[in-house]
Scaffold this motif. Structure first.
Motif, PDB file in Angstrom:
ATOM      1  N   LYS A 220     -57.149  67.618  21.333  1.00 41.44           N
ATOM      2  CA  LYS A 220     -57.910  66.461  20.868  1.00 41.44           C
ATOM      3  C   LYS A 220     -57.188  65.130  21.087  1.00 41.44           C
ATOM      4  CE  LYS A 220     -60.604  68.938  17.385  1.00 41.44           C
ATOM      5  NZ  LYS A 220     -60.956  69.040  15.930  1.00 41.44           N
ATOM      6  N   ALA A 221     -55.894  65.110  20.936  1.00 45.05           N
ATOM      7  CA  ALA A 221     -55.170  63.832  20.972  1.00 45.05           C
ATOM      8  C   ALA A 221     -54.666  63.456  22.358  1.00 45.05           C
ATOM      9  CB  ALA A 221     -53.999  63.884  19.995  1.00 45.05           C
ATOM     10  N   TRP A 222     -55.162  64.103  23.399  1.00 46.49           N
ATOM     11  CA  TRP A 222     -54.599  63.864  24.731  1.00 46.49           C
ATOM     12  C   TRP A 222     -54.724  62.399  25.155  1.00 46.49           C
ATOM     13  CZ3 TRP A 222     -57.347  61.661  28.622  1.00 46.49           C
ATOM     14  CH2 TRP A 222     -58.743  61.676  28.517  1.00 46.49           C
ATOM     15  N   ASN A 223     -55.848  61.750  24.807  1.00 43.12           N
ATOM     16  CA  ASN A 223     -56.070  60.389  25.308  1.00 43.12           C
ATOM     17  C   ASN A 223     -55.267  59.327  24.562  1.00 43.12           C
ATOM     18  OD1 ASN A 223     -57.552  60.703  22.995  1.00 43.12           O
ATOM     19  ND2 ASN A 223     -59.340  59.554  23.713  1.00 43.12           N
ATOM     20  N   GLN A 231     -50.308  63.359  32.232  1.00 45.88           N
ATOM     21  CA  GLN A 231     -50.113  64.260  33.374  1.00 45.88           C
ATOM     22  C   GLN A 231     -49.167  65.405  33.012  1.00 45.88           C
ATOM     23  OE1 GLN A 231     -51.819  64.089  36.158  1.00 45.88           O
ATOM     24  NE2 GLN A 231     -52.858  62.187  35.582  1.00 45.88           N
ATOM     25  N   VAL A 232     -48.136  65.107  32.223  1.00 40.92           N
ATOM     26  CA  VAL A 232     -47.233  66.165  31.761  1.00 40.92           C
ATOM     27  C   VAL A 232     -47.992  67.130  30.855  1.00 40.92           C
ATOM     28  CG1 VAL A 232     -45.162  66.677  30.405  1.00 40.92           C
ATOM     29  CG2 VAL A 232     -45.180  64.706  31.969  1.00 40.92           C
ATOM     30  N   LEU A 233     -48.797  66.575  29.964  1.00 49.71           N
ATOM     31  CA  LEU A 233     -49.581  67.418  29.059  1.00 49.71           C
ATOM     32  C   LEU A 233     -50.515  68.342  29.837  1.00 49.71           C
ATOM     33  CD1 LEU A 233     -50.276  68.033  26.076  1.00 49.71           C
ATOM     34  CD2 LEU A 233     -52.143  66.383  26.306  1.00 49.71           C
ATOM     35  N   ALA A 234     -51.102  67.845  30.903  1.00 53.72           N
ATOM     36  CA  ALA A 234     -51.999  68.681  31.711  1.00 53.72           C
ATOM     37  C   ALA A 234     -51.258  69.880  32.281  1.00 53.72           C
ATOM     38  CB  ALA A 234     -52.617  67.846  32.824  1.00 53.72           C
ATOM     39  N   GLU A 235     -50.032  69.671  32.743  1.00 59.09           N
ATOM     40  CA  GLU A 235     -49.230  70.784  33.263  1.00 59.09           C
ATOM     41  C   GLU A 235     -48.882  71.773  32.145  1.00 59.09           C
ATOM     42  OE1 GLU A 235     -48.361  71.596  36.244  1.00 59.09           O
ATOM     43  OE2 GLU A 235     -49.040  69.816  37.348  1.00 59.09           O
ATOM     44  N   ALA A 256     -48.484  75.935  19.840  1.00 59.91           N
ATOM     45  CA  ALA A 256     -49.462  75.076  19.188  1.00 59.91           C
ATOM     46  C   ALA A 256     -49.591  73.740  19.915  1.00 59.91           C
ATOM     47  CB  ALA A 256     -49.053  74.845  17.732  1.00 59.91           C
ATOM     48  N   ASP A 257     -50.630  72.996  19.579  1.00 57.06           N
ATOM     49  CA  ASP A 257     -50.872  71.708  20.241  1.00 57.06           C
ATOM     50  C   ASP A 257     -49.765  70.694  19.950  1.00 57.06           C
ATOM     51  OD1 ASP A 257     -53.207  72.732  21.215  1.00 57.06           O
ATOM     52  OD2 ASP A 257     -54.547  71.469  20.023  1.00 57.06           O
ATOM     53  N   ALA A 258     -49.295  70.664  18.701  1.00 56.15           N
ATOM     54  CA  ALA A 258     -48.338  69.615  18.308  1.00 56.15           C
ATOM     55  C   ALA A 258     -47.073  69.614  19.170  1.00 56.15           C
ATOM     56  CB  ALA A 258     -47.988  69.747  16.824  1.00 56.15           C
ATOM     57  N   PRO A 259     -46.403  70.762  19.391  1.00 59.90           N
ATOM     58  CA  PRO A 259     -45.218  70.712  20.260  1.00 59.90           C
ATOM     59  C   PRO A 259     -45.563  70.396  21.713  1.00 59.90           C
ATOM     60  CG  PRO A 259     -45.660  72.958  19.513  1.00 59.90           C
ATOM     61  CD  PRO A 259     -46.529  72.055  18.717  1.00 59.90           C
ATOM     62  N   LEU A 260     -46.742  70.793  22.175  1.00 56.75           N
ATOM     63  CA  LEU A 260     -47.139  70.421  23.540  1.00 56.75           C
ATOM     64  C   LEU A 260     -47.198  68.902  23.673  1.00 56.75           C
ATOM     65  CD1 LEU A 260     -50.015  72.810  24.740  1.00 56.75           C
ATOM     66  CD2 LEU A 260     -47.622  72.823  25.407  1.00 56.75           C
ATOM     67  N   ILE A 261     -47.820  68.247  22.701  1.00 56.87           N
ATOM     68  CA  ILE A 261     -47.924  66.791  22.738  1.00 56.87           C
ATOM     69  C   ILE A 261     -46.539  66.147  22.626  1.00 56.87           C
ATOM     70  CG2 ILE A 261     -48.799  64.789  21.470  1.00 56.87           C
ATOM     71  CD1 ILE A 261     -51.244  66.514  20.746  1.00 56.87           C
ATOM     72  N   ASN A 310     -62.623  57.194  31.834  1.00 57.83           N
ATOM     73  CA  ASN A 310     -63.782  56.788  31.037  1.00 57.83           C
ATOM     74  C   ASN A 310     -63.672  57.200  29.568  1.00 57.83           C
ATOM     75  OD1 ASN A 310     -65.177  55.700  33.299  1.00 57.83           O
ATOM     76  ND2 ASN A 310     -65.731  57.779  33.914  1.00 57.83           N
ATOM     77  N   ALA A 311     -62.536  57.770  29.187  1.00 54.80           N
ATOM     78  CA  ALA A 311     -62.414  58.315  27.837  1.00 54.80           C
ATOM     79  C   ALA A 311     -61.985  57.294  26.800  1.00 54.80           C
ATOM     80  CB  ALA A 311     -61.416  59.472  27.833  1.00 54.80           C
ATOM     81  N   GLY A 312     -61.566  56.134  27.221  1.00 52.19           N
ATOM     82  CA  GLY A 312     -61.086  55.135  26.269  1.00 52.19           C
ATOM     83  C   GLY A 312     -62.215  54.515  25.464  1.00 52.19           C
ATOM     84  N   PRO A 313     -61.896  53.831  24.385  1.00 48.32           N
ATOM     85  CA  PRO A 313     -62.927  53.190  23.569  1.00 48.32           C
ATOM     86  C   PRO A 313     -63.594  52.045  24.324  1.00 48.32           C
ATOM     87  CG  PRO A 313     -60.744  52.526  22.841  1.00 48.32           C
ATOM     88  CD  PRO A 313     -60.540  53.593  23.868  1.00 48.32           C
ATOM     89  N   PRO A 314     -64.903  51.841  24.123  1.00 48.30           N
ATOM     90  CA  PRO A 314     -65.603  50.749  24.811  1.00 48.30           C
ATOM     91  C   PRO A 314     -65.185  49.400  24.241  1.00 48.30           C
ATOM     92  CG  PRO A 314     -67.050  51.826  23.221  1.00 48.30           C
ATOM     93  CD  PRO A 314     -65.791  52.633  23.261  1.00 48.30           C
ATOM     94  N   ASP A 315     -65.353  48.347  25.049  1.00 49.88           N
ATOM     95  CA  ASP A 315     -65.063  47.009  24.537  1.00 49.88           C
ATOM     96  C   ASP A 315     -66.223  46.546  23.660  1.00 49.88           C
ATOM     97  OD1 ASP A 315     -67.132  46.193  26.233  1.00 49.88           O
ATOM     98  OD2 ASP A 315     -65.754  45.557  27.818  1.00 49.88           O
ATOM     99  N   GLU A 316     -66.082  45.357  23.095  1.00 50.25           N
ATOM    100  CA  GLU A 316     -67.068  44.869  22.121  1.00 50.25           C
ATOM    101  C   GLU A 316     -68.457  44.728  22.746  1.00 50.25           C
ATOM    102  OE1 GLU A 316     -68.815  43.903  18.732  1.00 50.25           O
ATOM    103  OE2 GLU A 316     -66.741  44.577  18.951  1.00 50.25           O
TER     104      GLU A 316
END
Length: 388
Positions: A220-223, A231-235, A256-261, A310-316
């Motif tokens: 969930k927290a990749w972005n 890119q490291v996380l993807a590997e 678990a996800d936490a050590p991967l991140i 395209n995953a980032g938050p939209p602007d105002e």
């Protein structure tokens, strides 16, 4: 819409009462042969996935208009008759919330139980709530309250606890009643064909094929990471997926996800640095330390780009246009008496705002009911904003 549904409800058939438990190969072959000529079958599954990567099928419940079969998969040695029945293209398989059932059946038989009808997907087109649970739908549609319990049953146990088979039978007994009611009401409202595209997409095998290159999407927290760390996380995620698949163990049992991140953020290059990773088990460090360090190097060798721009938050400005699109969606949904979430999500509207015109909101019935109106509203808001 209520008139169509009430008319269909006046013709509610009786629920099938005869229940048979099938726990030997000869009985399965006989049962499958008996049902081979049916136009449709209500289907549900019970499985276990807490300790495996691939869900373990334990029980399959099947009903027609007359009787229910409880197929004890763990007691059988030859599942071929069941696979042929579920794979028969002349028989519609009726599910409620089919996603997990489709996954376990595809993994077990290496083929999709197509064609399908999903009552959870169909019900909102008649004005029912989006994502309605099975018990709630049965209560609302058939005025039948199902007993609670056995939601946490270990379906791999034998013998099963008292009442478990009755609970399992009910999962298809009333599904076999609900299906013709929903089908006939949708047909009377000229909405039955609307579901064809949805159901066809649900049984695309590619949806359940493992692509380790995209395993990062499960985190969930990749972005929140910088592009190089992404890119490291993807590997790292791809490595974990391969390990879990090979061992047939849950991903979290590998790491678990936490050590991967944390590894992706810190990018260690030596064992001593890797050992400082929070929540990294010592056993994992000893067995897979070199592989984890290799993943870091491979990720850093890739271009430092976002995994999904395209995953980032939209602007105002984009947020304002999304709100405009969501209002148009709500108006169209109210006019059609369909919950907005059953037509499209906020992400679907955001994709239109971003300029994409290939999403589900602009396909089939959704385009006619709401999609074109959303596009018109969004483009109008954009034009208004551009005026001096």
């Amino acid at each position: 819409m209520n008139d169509k549904l009430n008319e269909a409800k006046r013709m509610i058939p009786k629920a099938p009462q005869r229940v048979v438990t099938i726990d030997d190969d000869a009985a399965l072959a006989e049962f499958a042969a008996e049902l081979a000529g049916c136009d449709w079958l209500a289907v549900d599954t019970e499985f276990l996935r807490e300790r495996t990567y691939v869900p373990k099928l334990c029980l399959v419940q099947i009903a027609d208009s007359e009787h229910v079969g409880l197929i004890d998969v763990l007691a059988l040695t030859d599942l071929a008759p069941l696979g042929r029945l579920l794979g028969d293209p002349a028989v519609v398989k009726v599910f409620h919330s089919a996603e997990q059932d489709l996954e376990v059946l595809y993994q077990t038989f290496n083929r999709m139980p197509a064609p399908i009808f999903d009552t959870q997907v169909a019900a909102p087109l008649l004005g029912f709530d989006d994502q309605m649970g099975y018990a709630r739908l049965v209560d609302a549609l058939l005025d039948k309250k199902l007993p609670k319990g056995h939601t946490r049953t270990d379906w791999s146990r034998r013998p099963l606890p008292a009442g478990a088979l009755d609970y399992a039978a009910d999962d298809v007994r009333y599904l076999a009643v609900a299906y013709p009611v929903l089908r006939d009401a949708l047909a009377a409202a000229d909405r039955l064909a609307w579901l064809d595209d949805d159901f066809a997409r649900m049984v695309e095998p590619a949806r359940f094929n493992v692509d380790t290159r995209l395993a990062w999407r499960r985190i969930k927290a990749w972005n929140r990471l910088a592009p190089a760390a992404q890119q490291v996380l993807a590997e790292l995620a791809a490595w974990r997926e391969r390990e879990a698949l090979a061992a047939d163990r849950p991903r979290r049992w590998i790491l678990a996800d936490a050590p991967l991140i944390a590894i992706a953020e810190n990018q260690p290059t030596r064992d001593v640095e890797l050992a400082d990773t929070p929540d990294l088990p010592a056993k994992t460090l000893a067995c897979h330390g070199d592989e984890l360090l290799a993943c870091v190097q491979q990720g850093l060798a890739r271009p430092a780009e976002s995994l999904d721009p395209n995953a980032g938050p939209p602007d105002e400005a984009a947020r304002r246009r999304i709100k405009t699109g969501m209002r148009a969606l709500a108006r169209a949904a109210e006019a059609a008496d369909i919950p907005p979430a059953s037509i499209a999500s906020r992400a679907d509207v955001a994709a239109i705002v971003a300029g994409h015109r290939d999403g589900r909101l602009l396909r089939g019935w959704r385009a006619e009911v709401a999609g074109h109106a959303v596009v018109q509203a969004v483009t109008g808001a954009q034009a208004d904003a551009a005026r001096p």
